[in-house]
Design a protein around this motif. Structure first.
Motif, PDB file in Angstrom:
ATOM      1  N   VAL A   7       8.310 -46.914 -23.757  1.00 49.09           N
ATOM      2  CA  VAL A   7       9.684 -46.907 -23.258  1.00 49.09           C
ATOM      3  C   VAL A   7       9.627 -46.957 -21.740  1.00 49.09           C
ATOM      4  O   VAL A   7       8.915 -46.160 -21.115  1.00 49.09           O
ATOM      5  N   VAL A 158      11.990 -51.240 -24.499  1.00 50.22           N
ATOM      6  CA  VAL A 158      11.315 -50.507 -25.568  1.00 50.22           C
ATOM      7  C   VAL A 158      10.437 -51.494 -26.318  1.00 50.22           C
ATOM      8  O   VAL A 158      10.888 -52.579 -26.693  1.00 50.22           O
ATOM      9  N   ARG A 174      17.369 -42.566 -32.647  1.00 53.47           N
ATOM     10  CA  ARG A 174      16.753 -41.425 -31.964  1.00 53.47           C
ATOM     11  C   ARG A 174      16.610 -41.681 -30.471  1.00 53.47           C
ATOM     12  O   ARG A 174      16.909 -40.817 -29.648  1.00 53.47           O
ATOM     13  N   LEU A 175      16.165 -42.894 -30.117  1.00 46.39           N
ATOM     14  CA  LEU A 175      15.785 -43.151 -28.728  1.00 46.39           C
ATOM     15  C   LEU A 175      16.931 -43.646 -27.852  1.00 46.39           C
ATOM     16  O   LEU A 175      17.085 -43.195 -26.717  1.00 46.39           O
ATOM     17  N   LEU A 188      12.357 -37.159 -23.150  1.00 51.66           N
ATOM     18  CA  LEU A 188      12.249 -38.443 -23.839  1.00 51.66           C
ATOM     19  C   LEU A 188      10.841 -38.622 -24.409  1.00 51.66           C
ATOM     20  O   LEU A 188      10.668 -39.183 -25.498  1.00 51.66           O
ATOM     21  N   LEU A 191      10.559 -37.223 -27.830  1.00 49.84           N
ATOM     22  CA  LEU A 191      11.129 -38.080 -28.871  1.00 49.84           C
ATOM     23  C   LEU A 191      10.193 -39.242 -29.198  1.00 49.84           C
ATOM     24  O   LEU A 191      10.064 -39.634 -30.371  1.00 49.84           O
ATOM     25  N   VAL A 192       9.541 -39.791 -28.183  1.00 52.28           N
ATOM     26  CA  VAL A 192       8.604 -40.895 -28.398  1.00 52.28           C
ATOM     27  C   VAL A 192       7.412 -40.412 -29.219  1.00 52.28           C
ATOM     28  O   VAL A 192       6.988 -41.071 -30.186  1.00 52.28           O
ATOM     29  N   THR A 195       8.326 -39.847 -32.799  1.00 53.85           N
ATOM     30  CA  THR A 195       8.448 -41.112 -33.521  1.00 53.85           C
ATOM     31  C   THR A 195       7.093 -41.611 -33.989  1.00 53.85           C
ATOM     32  O   THR A 195       6.947 -42.076 -35.130  1.00 53.85           O
TER      33      THR A 195
END
Length: 307
Positions: A7, A158, A174-175, A188, A191-192, A195
């Motif tokens: 990202v 992304v 989510r992102l 962030l 979250l990455v 995932t």
């Protein structure tokens, strides 16, 4: 095939990748394969990761291939991408001649003269096009550079490569709201990483994507924050390879166990880090890990393995 997720925003770039290496038949070889390189270019800085071939017949990984390219950190981003392409095409051709599937992609991302960029170097995929079922003989370089003059409040790039998420729409849900809301780099990153781990858990951690993840956050000025995300934690912290204009650091680790020991193996030319065998599921468990990455069995249930 691994899974990596990148990202990029105007202020920072995040990359997270799992660390599992498997055979073509799906057997887990290790949970600590390094798939991330940090690099300073002549006109920028960023990261390189990959998916596809895990190692060659000499047990050299694509991270090793990258580290072997002379003066890579002295090149521009475009020239470095061309050098990686040329080097990998030669290596992949050798593997293909023996009948193996050589679909492979490198991802480069970071900042080029201050602007976020992402490049995909692939023989079966492109930045905007569909994937092809078979590998081409040549790698194609495609990518994007973020236009910072756009009116969008939170422009972003992304890029995900590797294993297929069963529910790709959930990744967007989510992102994207977090990116568009200006979420901090550290939040962030969580979250990455989550995932990437979710891709491992979609197959109960028994397929080609592992639950041990390595991540980096790189800011526009060149600062970086490297972290490992190991189920249960580890006492052996391993770094991505690092390449600069006049330096290269590979196979770097820090032992925080309180009982450090000498691990350098002259035959390997680097440290030999042992992996035990989980007594519950038979999977390899790297030195320092507190839990098996496949079944969560604690270290008391492991059998000592070879280095």
């Amino acid at each position: 095939m691994t899974f990596n997720l990148s990202v990029l925003t105007p202020d920072f770039a995040i990359c997270a990748t799992d660390r599992r290496l498997t055979t073509p038949a799906g057997k887990i070889v290790t949970e600590r394969s390094n798939k991330l390189t940090l690099i300073d270019f002549a006109d920028g800085h960023g990261f390189i990761t990959y998916t596809g071939i895990g190692w060659d017949f000499r047990k050299r990984t694509p991270s090793d291939w990258i580290a072997d390219i002379p003066y890579l950190g002295r090149l521009s981003i475009d020239d470095a991408a061309a050098a990686i392409k040329a080097d990998a095409e030669r290596r992949l051709a050798e593997i293909a001649r023996r009948g193996f599937d050589v679909r492979h992609s490198f991802v480069m991302g970071g900042f080029k003269l201050g602007a976020p960029f992402a490049l995909l170097i692939s023989n079966y995929d492109s930045f905007d096009g569909p994937e092809r079922p078979d590998a081409d003989s040549n790698l194609l370089i495609s990518g994007k550079e973020m236009n910072l003059s756009r009116e969008a409040a939170h422009p972003y790039l992304v890029l995900a490569t590797g294993a297929k998420p069963r529910h790709p729409a959930r990744i967007k849900l989510r992102l994207l709201p977090a990116i568009k809301n200006g979420t901090s780099s550290q939040e962030l990153r969580k979250l990455v990483v989550k995932t990437v781990k979710d891709i491992a858990y979609q197959d109960d951690r028994k397929a080609s994507v592992g639950s041990s993840v390595q991540s980096v956050v790189i800011d526009r000025s060149g600062g970086c924050d490297i972290r490992g995300h190991v189920p249960g934690g580890t006492t052996l912290l391993e770094s991505p390879n690092i390449i600069g204009g006049a330096m290269k650091v590979a196979d770097f680790y820090i032992d925080v166990s309180g009982e450090p020991k000498w691990r350098y193996d002259p035959a390997l030319g680097k440290a030999r880090i042992s992996e035990a065998v989980c007594g519950n599921c038979g999977s390899p468990v790297p030195e320092g890990y507190r839990l098996c990455g496949v079944c969560d069995a604690p270290s008391s249930q492991w059998d000592a393995g070879p280095g």
